[in-house]
Motif scaffolding. Structure first.
Motif, PDB file in Angstrom:
ATOM      1  N   PRO A 100     -14.460 -12.160   7.079  1.00  0.00           N
ATOM      2  CA  PRO A 100     -14.322 -12.011   8.510  1.00  0.00           C
ATOM      3  C   PRO A 100     -14.563 -10.604   9.239  1.00  0.00           C
ATOM      4  N   ASP A 101     -14.261  -9.800   8.444  1.00  0.00           N
ATOM      5  CA  ASP A 101     -14.324  -8.154   8.860  1.00  0.00           C
ATOM      6  C   ASP A 101     -14.494  -7.158   7.551  1.00  0.00           C
ATOM      7  N   VAL A 102     -14.764  -6.029   8.061  1.00  0.00           N
ATOM      8  CA  VAL A 102     -15.033  -5.139   6.801  1.00  0.00           C
ATOM      9  C   VAL A 102     -13.700  -4.711   6.279  1.00  0.00           C
ATOM     10  N   GLU A 103     -12.660  -4.862   6.716  1.00  0.00           N
ATOM     11  CA  GLU A 103     -11.379  -4.633   5.964  1.00  0.00           C
ATOM     12  C   GLU A 103     -11.155  -5.392   4.896  1.00  0.00           C
ATOM     13  N   GLN A 104     -11.392  -6.735   5.135  1.00  0.00           N
ATOM     14  CA  GLN A 104     -11.161  -7.768   4.196  1.00  0.00           C
ATOM     15  C   GLN A 104     -12.312  -7.472   2.879  1.00  0.00           C
ATOM     16  N   PHE A 105     -13.437  -7.185   3.399  1.00  0.00           N
ATOM     17  CA  PHE A 105     -14.573  -6.798   2.520  1.00  0.00           C
ATOM     18  C   PHE A 105     -14.127  -5.748   1.372  1.00  0.00           C
ATOM     19  N   LEU A 106     -13.507  -4.830   2.097  1.00  0.00           N
ATOM     20  CA  LEU A 106     -13.185  -3.604   1.024  1.00  0.00           C
ATOM     21  C   LEU A 106     -11.993  -3.801   0.252  1.00  0.00           C
ATOM     22  N   GLN A 163     -22.773  -5.692  12.858  1.00  0.00           N
ATOM     23  CA  GLN A 163     -21.972  -6.207  13.507  1.00  0.00           C
ATOM     24  C   GLN A 163     -21.178  -5.159  14.469  1.00  0.00           C
ATOM     25  N   GLY A 164     -21.512  -3.747  14.029  1.00  0.00           N
ATOM     26  CA  GLY A 164     -20.625  -2.720  14.872  1.00  0.00           C
ATOM     27  C   GLY A 164     -19.476  -2.146  14.293  1.00  0.00           C
ATOM     28  N   GLN A 165     -18.851  -2.905  12.981  1.00  0.00           N
ATOM     29  CA  GLN A 165     -18.022  -2.416  12.314  1.00  0.00           C
ATOM     30  C   GLN A 165     -18.067  -1.423  11.518  1.00  0.00           C
ATOM     31  N   LEU A 166     -19.127  -0.667  11.084  1.00  0.00           N
ATOM     32  CA  LEU A 166     -19.206   0.517  10.389  1.00  0.00           C
ATOM     33  C   LEU A 166     -20.310   1.553  11.134  1.00  0.00           C
ATOM     34  N   ILE A 167     -20.010   2.623  10.924  1.00  0.00           N
ATOM     35  CA  ILE A 167     -20.741   3.672  11.878  1.00  0.00           C
ATOM     36  C   ILE A 167     -22.129   3.894  11.099  1.00  0.00           C
ATOM     37  N   GLU A 168     -23.049   4.334  11.858  1.00  0.00           N
ATOM     38  CA  GLU A 168     -24.547   4.549  11.579  1.00  0.00           C
ATOM     39  C   GLU A 168     -24.695   5.398  10.814  1.00  0.00           C
ATOM     40  N   GLU A 195       1.609   7.478 -15.751  1.00  0.00           N
ATOM     41  CA  GLU A 195       2.905   7.416 -16.259  1.00  0.00           C
ATOM     42  C   GLU A 195       3.800   7.375 -14.914  1.00  0.00           C
ATOM     43  N   ASN A 196       3.271   7.561 -13.882  1.00  0.00           N
ATOM     44  CA  ASN A 196       3.898   7.501 -12.666  1.00  0.00           C
ATOM     45  C   ASN A 196       4.381   5.997 -12.129  1.00  0.00           C
ATOM     46  N   ASP A 197       5.607   5.842 -11.529  1.00  0.00           N
ATOM     47  CA  ASP A 197       6.039   4.829 -11.141  1.00  0.00           C
ATOM     48  C   ASP A 197       5.156   4.338  -9.806  1.00  0.00           C
ATOM     49  N   TRP A 198       4.100   3.543 -10.227  1.00  0.00           N
ATOM     50  CA  TRP A 198       3.107   3.073  -9.059  1.00  0.00           C
ATOM     51  C   TRP A 198       3.640   1.814  -8.370  1.00  0.00           C
ATOM     52  N   ASP A 199       3.495   1.827  -7.031  1.00  0.00           N
ATOM     53  CA  ASP A 199       3.622   0.545  -6.395  1.00  0.00           C
ATOM     54  C   ASP A 199       2.235   0.069  -5.833  1.00  0.00           C
ATOM     55  N   ASP A 200       1.549  -0.637  -7.124  1.00  0.00           N
ATOM     56  CA  ASP A 200       0.127  -0.816  -6.923  1.00  0.00           C
ATOM     57  C   ASP A 200      -0.569  -1.412  -5.381  1.00  0.00           C
ATOM     58  N   GLU A 201       0.586  -2.180  -5.013  1.00  0.00           N
ATOM     59  CA  GLU A 201       0.044  -2.969  -3.764  1.00  0.00           C
ATOM     60  C   GLU A 201       0.176  -2.138  -2.586  1.00  0.00           C
ATOM     61  N   LEU A 202       1.025  -1.042  -2.365  1.00  0.00           N
ATOM     62  CA  LEU A 202       1.107  -0.215  -1.406  1.00  0.00           C
ATOM     63  C   LEU A 202      -0.064   0.945  -1.446  1.00  0.00           C
ATOM     64  N   GLU A 203      -0.144   1.215  -2.799  1.00  0.00           N
ATOM     65  CA  GLU A 203      -1.411   2.177  -2.892  1.00  0.00           C
ATOM     66  C   GLU A 203      -2.715   1.740  -2.668  1.00  0.00           C
ATOM     67  N   LEU A 204      -2.991   0.434  -2.942  1.00  0.00           N
ATOM     68  CA  LEU A 204      -4.415  -0.120  -2.667  1.00  0.00           C
ATOM     69  C   LEU A 204      -4.488  -0.160  -1.334  1.00  0.00           C
ATOM     70  N   GLU A 205      -3.607  -0.432  -0.579  1.00  0.00           N
ATOM     71  CA  GLU A 205      -3.318  -0.819   1.138  1.00  0.00           C
ATOM     72  C   GLU A 205      -3.527   0.516   1.629  1.00  0.00           C
ATOM     73  N   ILE A 211      -9.856   4.798   3.759  1.00  0.00           N
ATOM     74  CA  ILE A 211     -11.448   4.608   3.937  1.00  0.00           C
ATOM     75  C   ILE A 211     -11.504   4.077   5.465  1.00  0.00           C
ATOM     76  N   LEU A 212     -10.812   3.330   5.931  1.00  0.00           N
ATOM     77  CA  LEU A 212     -11.193   2.911   7.338  1.00  0.00           C
ATOM     78  C   LEU A 212     -10.756   3.698   8.529  1.00  0.00           C
ATOM     79  N   HIS A 213      -9.854   4.622   8.258  1.00  0.00           N
ATOM     80  CA  HIS A 213      -9.168   5.539   9.572  1.00  0.00           C
ATOM     81  C   HIS A 213      -9.078   7.020   9.201  1.00  0.00           C
ATOM     82  N   GLY A 214      -9.363   7.321   7.603  1.00  0.00           N
ATOM     83  CA  GLY A 214      -9.260   8.896   7.533  1.00  0.00           C
ATOM     84  C   GLY A 214      -7.981   9.336   7.537  1.00  0.00           C
ATOM     85  N   LEU A 215      -7.603  10.519   7.782  1.00  0.00           N
ATOM     86  CA  LEU A 215      -6.366  11.427   8.048  1.00  0.00           C
ATOM     87  C   LEU A 215      -6.191  11.385   9.313  1.00  0.00           C
TER      88      LEU A 215
END
Length: 219
Positions: A100-106, A163-168, A195-205, A211-215
């Protein structure tokens, strides 16, 4: 053979009968992957591979002639039979699915690559260690993997641009920026700071949102 790694079990399953590996070859390949991934090609020796595999060093040279041929015998079939088909089959499904949108694709792309890295971490280490230093591996990657993925990725990028969801920007430029963020996350997660204690779901998000919004803070 029940204690072999999943990637090697899959490789053996895909092998044709005339390419079937002997038990000694299986032990050599598994030992070589573990040592190459831990120490790199240059820092490894055939003697320690032989010791880990429980075979005589001469057995390695009887099958593979040189340490370089042993490396290529591992990477070449894995590239051709595991990585390339995975890119064609599983990754094609991801790239060509209707989102439905580029966020779900990424998010789907990143999760797909994340799970691949988790499953094949030892082999991934060898690719990252050795591809920069061996022209044969770079050429094989360009010939075997890149053509299967890039055009499909560019097509998806052009779709979301329309669709206007990504820049040209040129699709290769967008692909490079997206891949840099995703591959960077995978490298830190599985190689540099595994070896770090990763929260994979949080880091994936977090990776997707970067990627979508930068810093830059949202207005």
């Amino acid at each position: 053979m029940s204690d072999i790694e999943p990637w090697l079990a899959e490789l053996l399953r895909l092998n044709d009968e005339e390419e079937k590996m002997t038990d000694k070859q299986i032990k050599i390949v598994q030992a070589a992957v573990e040592i190459f991934s831990e120490k790199g090609f240059a820092g490894s020796s055939t003697s320690e591979i032989a010791q880990k595999a429980g075979v005589a060093e001469g057995t390695i040279f009887r099958h593979y002639k040189t340490k370089k041929k042993l490396l290529l015998s591992i990477v070449a079939p894995i590239m051709a039979k595991l990585v390339a088909p995975f890119a064609v089959k599983d990754f094609t499904k991801v790239l060509e699915a209707d989102y439905p949108d580029v966020e779900q694709f990424l998010r789907a792309v990143l999760r797909n690559r994340f799970e691949f890295a988790r499953k094949h971490v030892h082999v991934l280490k060898i690719f990252l260690h050795e591809i920069p230093f061996h022209a044969e591996l770079r050429e094989q990657f360009k010939d075997t993997v890149a053509p299967l993925v890039l055009e499909k990725a560019y097509k998806a990028i052009r779709h979301f641009q329309a669709q206007g969801q990504l820049i040209e920007l040129p699709p290769p430029a967008i692909m490079r920026m997206v891949a840099t963020s995703m591959i960077g996350f995978v490298i830190f997660r599985f190689l540099l700071l595994a070896e770090n204690d990763w929260d994979d779901e949080l880091e994936l998000e977090r990776t997707i949102q970067f990627i979508l919004h930068g810093l830059t803070p949202r207005q």
